[in-house]
Structures are given as structure tokens and as C-alpha cells.
Design a protein around this motif. Structure first.
Motif, mmCIF file in Angstrom:
data_model
loop_
_atom_site.group_PDB
_atom_site.id
_atom_site.type_symbol
_atom_site.label_atom_id
_atom_site.label_comp_id
_atom_site.label_asym_id
_atom_site.label_seq_id
_atom_site.Cartn_x
_atom_site.Cartn_y
_atom_site.Cartn_z
ATOM 1 N N ILE A 84 0.840 -1.197 0.000
ATOM 2 C CA ILE A 84 0.000 0.000 0.000
ATOM 3 C C ILE A 84 0.878 1.252 0.000
ATOM 4 C CG2 ILE A 84 -1.600 1.359 1.406
ATOM 5 C CD1 ILE A 84 -2.905 -1.351 2.209
ATOM 6 N N THR A 85 1.891 1.254 0.846
ATOM 7 C CA THR A 85 2.811 2.397 0.907
ATOM 8 C C THR A 85 3.495 2.609 -0.439
ATOM 9 O OG1 THR A 85 3.165 2.067 3.266
ATOM 10 C CG2 THR A 85 4.868 3.306 2.071
ATOM 11 N N ARG A 86 3.988 1.520 -1.046
ATOM 12 C CA ARG A 86 4.692 1.594 -2.334
ATOM 13 C C ARG A 86 3.767 2.097 -3.434
ATOM 14 N NH1 ARG A 86 5.262 -1.392 -6.785
ATOM 15 N NH2 ARG A 86 3.931 -3.091 -6.055
ATOM 16 N N LEU A 87 2.558 1.556 -3.499
ATOM 17 C CA LEU A 87 1.617 1.942 -4.553
ATOM 18 C C LEU A 87 1.139 3.382 -4.386
ATOM 19 C CD1 LEU A 87 -0.383 -1.396 -4.722
ATOM 20 C CD2 LEU A 87 1.229 -0.535 -6.441
ATOM 21 N N ARG A 88 0.893 3.809 -3.154
ATOM 22 C CA ARG A 88 0.487 5.205 -2.915
ATOM 23 C C ARG A 88 1.593 6.159 -3.345
ATOM 24 N NH1 ARG A 88 -3.035 4.144 2.089
ATOM 25 N NH2 ARG A 88 -5.049 4.243 1.074
ATOM 26 N N VAL A 95 -9.324 2.446 -4.948
ATOM 27 C CA VAL A 95 -10.782 2.568 -5.046
ATOM 28 C C VAL A 95 -11.471 1.946 -3.835
ATOM 29 C CG1 VAL A 95 -10.832 2.762 -7.548
ATOM 30 C CG2 VAL A 95 -10.959 0.511 -6.498
ATOM 31 N N SER A 96 -10.699 1.472 -2.863
ATOM 32 C CA SER A 96 -11.287 0.964 -1.629
ATOM 33 C C SER A 96 -10.346 1.259 -0.473
ATOM 34 C CB SER A 96 -11.531 -0.548 -1.704
ATOM 35 O OG SER A 96 -10.326 -1.274 -1.518
ATOM 36 N N ASP A 97 -10.908 1.218 0.711
ATOM 37 C CA ASP A 97 -10.096 1.243 1.917
ATOM 38 C C ASP A 97 -9.600 -0.175 2.155
ATOM 39 O OD1 ASP A 97 -10.555 3.964 2.449
ATOM 40 O OD2 ASP A 97 -12.471 3.495 3.424
ATOM 41 N N LEU A 98 -8.711 -0.324 3.090
ATOM 42 C CA LEU A 98 -8.231 -1.638 3.500
ATOM 43 C C LEU A 98 -9.395 -2.409 4.112
ATOM 44 C CD1 LEU A 98 -5.789 -3.539 3.972
ATOM 45 C CD2 LEU A 98 -5.509 -2.421 6.172
ATOM 46 N N VAL A 99 -9.614 -3.637 3.644
ATOM 47 C CA VAL A 99 -10.691 -4.485 4.133
ATOM 48 C C VAL A 99 -10.066 -5.727 4.747
ATOM 49 C CG1 VAL A 99 -12.705 -5.859 3.457
ATOM 50 C CG2 VAL A 99 -12.267 -3.662 2.349
ATOM 51 N N VAL A 107 -7.029 -4.677 -0.590
ATOM 52 C CA VAL A 107 -7.329 -3.331 -1.039
ATOM 53 C C VAL A 107 -7.487 -3.402 -2.556
ATOM 54 C CG1 VAL A 107 -4.914 -2.620 -1.306
ATOM 55 C CG2 VAL A 107 -6.652 -0.897 -0.792
ATOM 56 N N LEU A 108 -8.333 -2.534 -3.100
ATOM 57 C CA LEU A 108 -8.540 -2.489 -4.545
ATOM 58 C C LEU A 108 -7.878 -1.248 -5.118
ATOM 59 C CD1 LEU A 108 -12.307 -3.447 -4.851
ATOM 60 C CD2 LEU A 108 -10.321 -4.921 -5.218
ATOM 61 N N VAL A 109 -7.147 -1.434 -6.223
ATOM 62 C CA VAL A 109 -6.588 -0.332 -6.976
ATOM 63 C C VAL A 109 -7.122 -0.423 -8.401
ATOM 64 C CG1 VAL A 109 -4.513 -0.213 -5.533
ATOM 65 C CG2 VAL A 109 -4.457 -1.553 -7.630
ATOM 66 N N VAL A 117 -7.758 -4.209 -9.633
ATOM 67 C CA VAL A 117 -6.733 -5.138 -9.199
ATOM 68 C C VAL A 117 -6.891 -5.264 -7.689
ATOM 69 C CG1 VAL A 117 -4.257 -5.608 -9.007
ATOM 70 C CG2 VAL A 117 -5.152 -4.432 -11.038
ATOM 71 N N GLU A 118 -7.106 -6.484 -7.211
ATOM 72 C CA GLU A 118 -7.183 -6.743 -5.777
ATOM 73 C C GLU A 118 -5.811 -7.170 -5.296
ATOM 74 O OE1 GLU A 118 -8.992 -10.161 -2.886
ATOM 75 O OE2 GLU A 118 -10.318 -9.407 -4.477
ATOM 76 N N VAL A 119 -5.263 -6.418 -4.359
ATOM 77 C CA VAL A 119 -3.971 -6.744 -3.761
ATOM 78 C C VAL A 119 -4.306 -7.352 -2.395
ATOM 79 C CG1 VAL A 119 -1.689 -5.876 -3.135
ATOM 80 C CG2 VAL A 119 -2.980 -4.765 -4.965
#
Length: 123
Positions: A84-88, A95-99, A107-109, A117-119
Motif C-alpha cells: 500500500i505504501t509503495r503503490l500510494r 478505489v477501496s479502503d483496507l478491508v 485493497v482495490l486499486v 486489481v485486488e492486492v
């Protein structure tokens, strides 16, 4: 069936942008580059078909399909917080918060064409 890859087709507006997104952010390797119409990229056993507006795959999609935005590829990672840190930092749109759920966290990007893309990090 001779090929041992699972293939998923994503319709994209810009094949070059999609190649850059998947290779830079998720470690895919380019297998075929026929941009601007088509490319395919590979990560492990997943072959992602990137079909631009001029490709035959894009023309075969029925107008008004209810599936748009619901399907996604699922990429497993070891450290979701680090991803998440790297992608941000790279400006990838979330497109989503952490679930969190019983199976893990996700998380969805979104790619440049709006495909999901679901990571995911397993529990």
C-alpha cells in the motif's frame, strides 16, 4: 490444451499505459507488444491480455454489460502494508479502503483504464 497459463482479458483505453502500469507496479513481464491494439503481460501463471479499442476482443463486448467493474485480478502479496505504501507513493489510484476478513486483508486499486486489481495478503 498446450498452454499452462491462465489468461484474463482486460479492455484498456491505452495499451502502452496498461503495459507500464502492470510492469512497473506489479512485476509483470511483456510477452507480446502489438500496441496500440493489443499486448499481453505475464506474472507467474497469469497471462493478462490487454486489449485496446482496435482489438477484436474489445469489439466483442456487449454494450451495457453489468459485469463492468465487478471482476478483477487477484494478486497475493506477503506484506500488504508495504505494498500500500509503495503503490500510494507511485500514485496508483485506490478505489477501496483496507478491508479485513477471515481469509486475509485486501485493497482495490485501479489500472489506467479503470480495471480493478485486488492486492491481497492471506491471514
Amino acid at each position: 490444451m498446450t498452454e499452462e497459463l491462465a489468461s484474463v482479458r482486460y479492455l484498456v483505453d491505452d495499451v502502452r499505459a496498461a503495459i507500464g502500469f502492470y510492469t512497473a507496479h506489479f512485476g509483470f513481464a511483456v510477452r507480446t507488444d502489438a500496441a496500440p491494439a493489443f499486448a499481453d503481460v505475464v506474472r507467474g501463471p497469469l497471462r493478462l491480455l490487454l486489449s485496446g479499442p482496435a482489438s477484436s476482443g474489445a469489439r466483442a463486448t456487449p454494450a451495457g454489460s453489468l459485469a463492468a467493474g465487478r471482476n478483477r485480478i487477484h494478486l497475493v502479496v506477503d506484506d500488504l502494508d508495504a505494498e500500500i505504501t509503495r503503490l500510494r507513493a507511485a500514485g496508483v489510484p485506490f478505489v477501496s479502503d483496507l478491508v479485513s476478513g477471515p481469509g486475509g486483508r485486501q485493497v482495490l486499486v485501479e489500472d489506467p483504464a479503470g480495471n480493478l486489481v485486488e492486492v491481497f495478503q492471506p491471514a
